[in-house]
Design an enzyme around this catalytic site. Sequence first.
Site, PDB file in Angstrom:
ATOM      1  N   GLU A   1       4.078   1.233  -8.153  1.00  0.00           N
ATOM      2  CA  GLU A   1       2.896   1.361  -7.291  1.00  0.00           C
ATOM      3  C   GLU A   1       2.913   0.292  -6.205  1.00  0.00           C
ATOM      4  O   GLU A   1       2.601   0.556  -5.050  1.00  0.00           O
ATOM      5  CB  GLU A   1       1.629   1.261  -8.130  1.00  0.00           C
ATOM      6  CG  GLU A   1       0.326   1.157  -7.356  1.00  0.00           C
ATOM      7  CD  GLU A   1       0.059   2.343  -6.426  1.00  0.00           C
ATOM      8  OE1 GLU A   1       0.797   3.337  -6.482  1.00  0.00           O
ATOM      9  OE2 GLU A   1      -0.884   2.242  -5.612  1.00  0.00           O
TER      10      GLU A   1
ATOM     11  N   GLU B   1       4.051   2.840   2.192  1.00  0.00           N
ATOM     12  CA  GLU B   1       3.185   3.781   2.925  1.00  0.00           C
ATOM     13  C   GLU B   1       2.313   3.112   3.979  1.00  0.00           C
ATOM     14  O   GLU B   1       1.848   3.792   4.875  1.00  0.00           O
ATOM     15  CB  GLU B   1       2.356   4.633   1.970  1.00  0.00           C
ATOM     16  CG  GLU B   1       1.402   3.939   1.086  1.00  0.00           C
ATOM     17  CD  GLU B   1       0.637   4.964   0.217  1.00  0.00           C
ATOM     18  OE1 GLU B   1       0.130   4.560  -0.831  1.00  0.00           O
ATOM     19  OE2 GLU B   1       0.521   6.135   0.586  1.00  0.00           O
TER      20      GLU B   1
ATOM     21  N   ARG C   1     -19.972   7.332   2.009  1.00  0.00           N
ATOM     22  CA  ARG C   1     -20.262   6.967   0.613  1.00  0.00           C
ATOM     23  C   ARG C   1     -20.383   8.212  -0.271  1.00  0.00           C
ATOM     24  O   ARG C   1     -20.393   8.115  -1.493  1.00  0.00           O
ATOM     25  CB  ARG C   1     -21.551   6.158   0.517  1.00  0.00           C
ATOM     26  CG  ARG C   1     -21.496   4.771   1.120  1.00  0.00           C
ATOM     27  CD  ARG C   1     -22.845   4.092   1.052  1.00  0.00           C
ATOM     28  NE  ARG C   1     -23.223   3.803  -0.315  1.00  0.00           N
ATOM     29  CZ  ARG C   1     -22.948   2.633  -0.923  1.00  0.00           C
ATOM     30  NH1 ARG C   1     -22.302   1.696  -0.263  1.00  0.00           N
ATOM     31  NH2 ARG C   1     -23.289   2.416  -2.174  1.00  0.00           N
TER      32      ARG C   1
ATOM     33  N   HIS D   1      21.999  -2.795 -14.497  1.00  0.00           N
ATOM     34  CA  HIS D   1      22.781  -1.538 -14.510  1.00  0.00           C
ATOM     35  C   HIS D   1      23.028  -1.017 -13.103  1.00  0.00           C
ATOM     36  O   HIS D   1      23.226   0.176 -12.907  1.00  0.00           O
ATOM     37  CB  HIS D   1      22.044  -0.498 -15.363  1.00  0.00           C
ATOM     38  CG  HIS D   1      21.872  -0.913 -16.778  1.00  0.00           C
ATOM     39  ND1 HIS D   1      22.906  -0.919 -17.695  1.00  0.00           N
ATOM     40  CD2 HIS D   1      20.789  -1.420 -17.413  1.00  0.00           C
ATOM     41  CE1 HIS D   1      22.460  -1.380 -18.846  1.00  0.00           C
ATOM     42  NE2 HIS D   1      21.175  -1.686 -18.717  1.00  0.00           N
TER      43      HIS D   1
ATOM     44  N   LYS E   1      -4.639  12.152   3.421  1.00  0.00           N
ATOM     45  CA  LYS E   1      -5.346  11.676   2.224  1.00  0.00           C
ATOM     46  C   LYS E   1      -5.181  12.648   1.064  1.00  0.00           C
ATOM     47  O   LYS E   1      -5.072  12.257  -0.076  1.00  0.00           O
ATOM     48  CB  LYS E   1      -6.840  11.483   2.520  1.00  0.00           C
ATOM     49  CG  LYS E   1      -7.641  10.931   1.346  1.00  0.00           C
ATOM     50  CD  LYS E   1      -7.088   9.588   0.883  1.00  0.00           C
ATOM     51  CE  LYS E   1      -7.756   9.088  -0.381  1.00  0.00           C
ATOM     52  NZ  LYS E   1      -7.021   7.918  -0.948  1.00  0.00           N
TER      53      LYS E   1
ATOM     54  N   LYS F   1       2.778   1.224  -2.185  1.00  0.00           N
ATOM     55  CA  LYS F   1       1.774   0.669  -1.256  1.00  0.00           C
ATOM     56  C   LYS F   1       2.455   0.085  -0.028  1.00  0.00           C
ATOM     57  O   LYS F   1       2.052   0.316   1.097  1.00  0.00           O
ATOM     58  CB  LYS F   1       0.924  -0.393  -1.967  1.00  0.00           C
ATOM     59  CG  LYS F   1      -0.053   0.167  -2.961  1.00  0.00           C
ATOM     60  CD  LYS F   1      -1.297   0.766  -2.336  1.00  0.00           C
ATOM     61  CE  LYS F   1      -1.447   2.226  -2.226  1.00  0.00           C
ATOM     62  NZ  LYS F   1      -1.053   3.168  -3.183  1.00  0.00           N
TER      63      LYS F   1
ATOM     64  N   ASN G   1     -29.072   6.788  -6.519  1.00  0.00           N
ATOM     65  CA  ASN G   1     -27.644   6.470  -6.532  1.00  0.00           C
ATOM     66  C   ASN G   1     -27.373   5.788  -7.862  1.00  0.00           C
ATOM     67  O   ASN G   1     -28.045   4.824  -8.213  1.00  0.00           O
ATOM     68  CB  ASN G   1     -27.299   5.517  -5.373  1.00  0.00           C
ATOM     69  CG  ASN G   1     -25.823   5.110  -5.401  1.00  0.00           C
ATOM     70  OD1 ASN G   1     -24.998   5.796  -6.004  1.00  0.00           O
ATOM     71  ND2 ASN G   1     -25.504   3.999  -4.773  1.00  0.00           N
ATOM     72  N   GLY G   2     -26.446   6.334  -8.653  1.00  0.00           N
ATOM     73  CA  GLY G   2     -26.089   5.683  -9.923  1.00  0.00           C
ATOM     74  C   GLY G   2     -26.058   6.702 -11.059  1.00  0.00           C
ATOM     75  O   GLY G   2     -25.917   7.901 -10.839  1.00  0.00           O
TER      76      GLY G   2
ATOM     77  N   CYS H   1     -23.549   6.913  -3.660  1.00  0.00           N
ATOM     78  CA  CYS H   1     -24.218   7.806  -2.704  1.00  0.00           C
ATOM     79  C   CYS H   1     -24.762   6.972  -1.558  1.00  0.00           C
ATOM     80  O   CYS H   1     -24.861   5.767  -1.631  1.00  0.00           O
ATOM     81  CB  CYS H   1     -25.362   8.519  -3.402  1.00  0.00           C
ATOM     82  SG  CYS H   1     -24.839   9.374  -4.891  1.00  0.00           S
TER      83      CYS H   1
ATOM     84  N   TRP I   1     -22.609  11.703  -3.897  1.00  0.00           N
ATOM     85  CA  TRP I   1     -21.277  11.699  -4.505  1.00  0.00           C
ATOM     86  C   TRP I   1     -21.523  12.092  -5.960  1.00  0.00           C
ATOM     87  O   TRP I   1     -21.963  11.277  -6.769  1.00  0.00           O
ATOM     88  CB  TRP I   1     -20.642  10.315  -4.399  1.00  0.00           C
ATOM     89  CG  TRP I   1     -19.239  10.286  -4.920  1.00  0.00           C
ATOM     90  CD1 TRP I   1     -18.794   9.810  -6.110  1.00  0.00           C
ATOM     91  CD2 TRP I   1     -18.071  10.783  -4.270  1.00  0.00           C
ATOM     92  NE1 TRP I   1     -17.458   9.971  -6.245  1.00  0.00           N
ATOM     93  CE2 TRP I   1     -16.969  10.576  -5.135  1.00  0.00           C
ATOM     94  CE3 TRP I   1     -17.831  11.388  -3.064  1.00  0.00           C
ATOM     95  CZ2 TRP I   1     -15.675  10.942  -4.813  1.00  0.00           C
ATOM     96  CZ3 TRP I   1     -16.536  11.742  -2.741  1.00  0.00           C
ATOM     97  CH2 TRP I   1     -15.488  11.529  -3.604  1.00  0.00           C
TER      98      TRP I   1
HETATM   99  C1  AGP Z   1      -1.285   7.040  -2.774  1.00  0.00           C
HETATM  100  O1  AGP Z   1      -1.485   5.823  -2.062  1.00  0.00           O
HETATM  101  C2  AGP Z   1      -0.911   8.184  -1.851  1.00  0.00           C
HETATM  102  N1  AGP Z   1      -1.903   8.379  -0.884  1.00  0.00           N
HETATM  103  C3  AGP Z   1      -0.467   9.424  -2.604  1.00  0.00           C
HETATM  104  O2  AGP Z   1       0.661   9.065  -3.370  1.00  0.00           O
HETATM  105  C4  AGP Z   1      -1.503  10.070  -3.555  1.00  0.00           C
HETATM  106  O3  AGP Z   1      -1.687   9.253  -4.676  1.00  0.00           O
HETATM  107  C5  AGP Z   1      -0.928  11.414  -4.027  1.00  0.00           C
HETATM  108  O4  AGP Z   1      -0.757  12.234  -2.888  1.00  0.00           O
HETATM  109  C6  AGP Z   1      -1.838  12.129  -5.029  1.00  0.00           C
HETATM  110  O5  AGP Z   1      -3.084  12.412  -4.435  1.00  0.00           O
HETATM  111  P1  AGP Z   1      -4.289  12.868  -5.409  1.00  0.00           P
HETATM  112  O6  AGP Z   1      -4.556  11.710  -6.316  1.00  0.00           O
HETATM  113  O7  AGP Z   1      -5.447  13.162  -4.482  1.00  0.00           O
HETATM  114  O8  AGP Z   1      -3.825  14.077  -6.163  1.00  0.00           O
END
Ligand code: AGP
Length: 629
Positions: free
Chosen positions: A498, A505, A35, A521, A624, A502, A109-110, A2, A83
């Site tokens: 993953e 994206e 935060r 394969h 996001k 990264k 906060n915590g 928070c 938060w």
């Molecule tokens: C991850 O770096 C991406 N921004 C994206 O794959 C994200 O993980 C995915 O859209 C799921 O989002 P969420 O965890 O908010 O459901």
Amino acid sequence: MCGIVGYVGNASGRANATHGALDVVLEGLRRLEYRGYDSAGVAVVAEGSISSRKKSGKLSNLLDELEEHPLPGSLTGIGHTRWATHGGPTDRNAHPHLADGGKLAVIHNGIIENFAELKQELLAKGVEFASETDTEVAAALLGDIFRNKLKGGADGGLTKAMQLACQRLEGAFTLLAVHADQPDVVVAARRNSPLVVGLGEGENFLGSDVSGFIDYTRKAVELGQDQIVTITSDSVDITDFFGAPAVGKEYTVDWDPASAEKGGYASFMEKEIHDQPDAVAQTLLGRSDARGHLILDELRIDPQLLKQVDKIIVLACGTAAYAGLVAKYAIENWCRIPTEVELAHEFRYRDPIVNSKTLVVSISQSGETMDTLMAVRYAREQGALTVSICNTNGSTIPRESDAVLYTHAGPEIAVASTKAFLAQITAAYLFGLYLAQLRGNIFTGQIKDVLADLNKIPAKIQKILDSSTELRELARSMKDEKSVLFLGRHVGYPVALEGALKLKEIAYIHAEGFAAGELKHGPIALIEEGQPVFVVVPSPRGRDSLHSKVVSNIQEIRARGARTLVIAEEGDEAVRDYAEHVFYVPETPTLLMPLLTTVPLQLFALELASGKGYDVDQPRNLAKSVTVE
Ligand code: AGP
């Protein structure tokens, strides 16, 4: 995670008396809103009483409330952006929380781990509670000590009361308190949660980080663990929880205000990668007892129903889906329940077999991903039990699930998910251990051992972060690469996926993750001279011959000219002969390795994209939270 601000000023003593407590607190909350933005509130001491306003939702809702119901002018005040951890993001649960007949206001906060027993003790004294929060319990405890034990402050005041209260509290907390009977004082305490003091001329400040007061002063004092600070307009006194004098570390903040919100890092993504030790620690906090018994108190689901589960389906998208793949290995190992991981947007179109003995676990940072939400709705319609692993309190997916297990990574601002990913894996481990405990698959002693290994992870992540110079330099040198491949096996396979995501994206270059065994394969045809390939190597201490097989994979691609960039466990010398670079991570049990092996790949992507001059926080084409199907 928070946002917290405190202020005490003195109209005559201030360099330029242009601002009162409310100005300072609201400006600080604006800078700290990243935060936490579930709710916000302020309290000021004026005319012998406490005046407070608080509203759920973003800070703008509080500003509207203050417009409609203004507060009296004051030079002493506190403010909070929440938060949510205990209790949903409602007006009632917003901070500040009042006690001592409305004469005391507290923000926090915590997580107070022993809030339940303290609440029972206070209820027995006739204390009434208006919210579901652990914070209100801390406020009531402080008020009870101030009023009854210290006779209304006659025996030492708010500072003494805070010292005595903190001796009773367990968990992680930053507390700020103001009392109507001491109008020129703010008292604060910290344990396992951030708090800094800002030093002004005729005024002093408190903040969960320097961005809470950076518009007014750059002189700061960092507080240590288990310390209490009492500020007035011209004094800052620090003690430990038992009243012994203590000293804080003074420093000057050289960040500009904008970077202060990023904790001095160049981007939220970099800050959030470095938040990961705390994100894992906070997600673990308060969820097991000394015996190694798991206590997932917000997981309100009938244990009998969980005992009858004969199949688990994990639903998620993107990075969250890769957390689900890691969870699969752990859950199947500990619980012996068949566990499928499905991309949420594919799930309901394949006519899945779902019934009342199916447990659907959704994983989502935002809790608003439409693909995942629609899949959860479909699963519920088919009669499945649904549990949400989510980082955003009160969001849609947890609300539409039978139960929720929150990650406590704090707000994740950067579009590319990092700390939420590690927190999701951590929460999935906790859930798997909880199921195993419930169903008797593994003994408490074994669970205690896994929890002990998990509790060592934050320090191990920190060690990786502190030794990343070579990796960062390599990434910068590779900024013009057109393609990077990632190989992994067992739990290293989701990590490879993953790592590739990264890089895709935020650096916009081709990157692909493979199961190392799949290389021969087909994908090995991609290997040519100079092709960079990251290989996530299992522990040499692990079972089967996984390690030797992956070392063979490294030899195979090395022989064809690949640049072999290896992530391996400290002490693993077998990889050296075939690796152009080896980045070591501390030793840890195989199932927990993703919490460590992911970090170098996050840093690599961050550094390479930064080297290309890209905006790593807001990558092109992305959002996001993807709230459309
Ligand atoms: C991850 O770096 C991406 N921004 C994206 O794959 C994200 O993980 C995915 O859209 C799921 O989002 P969420 O965890 O908010 O459901």
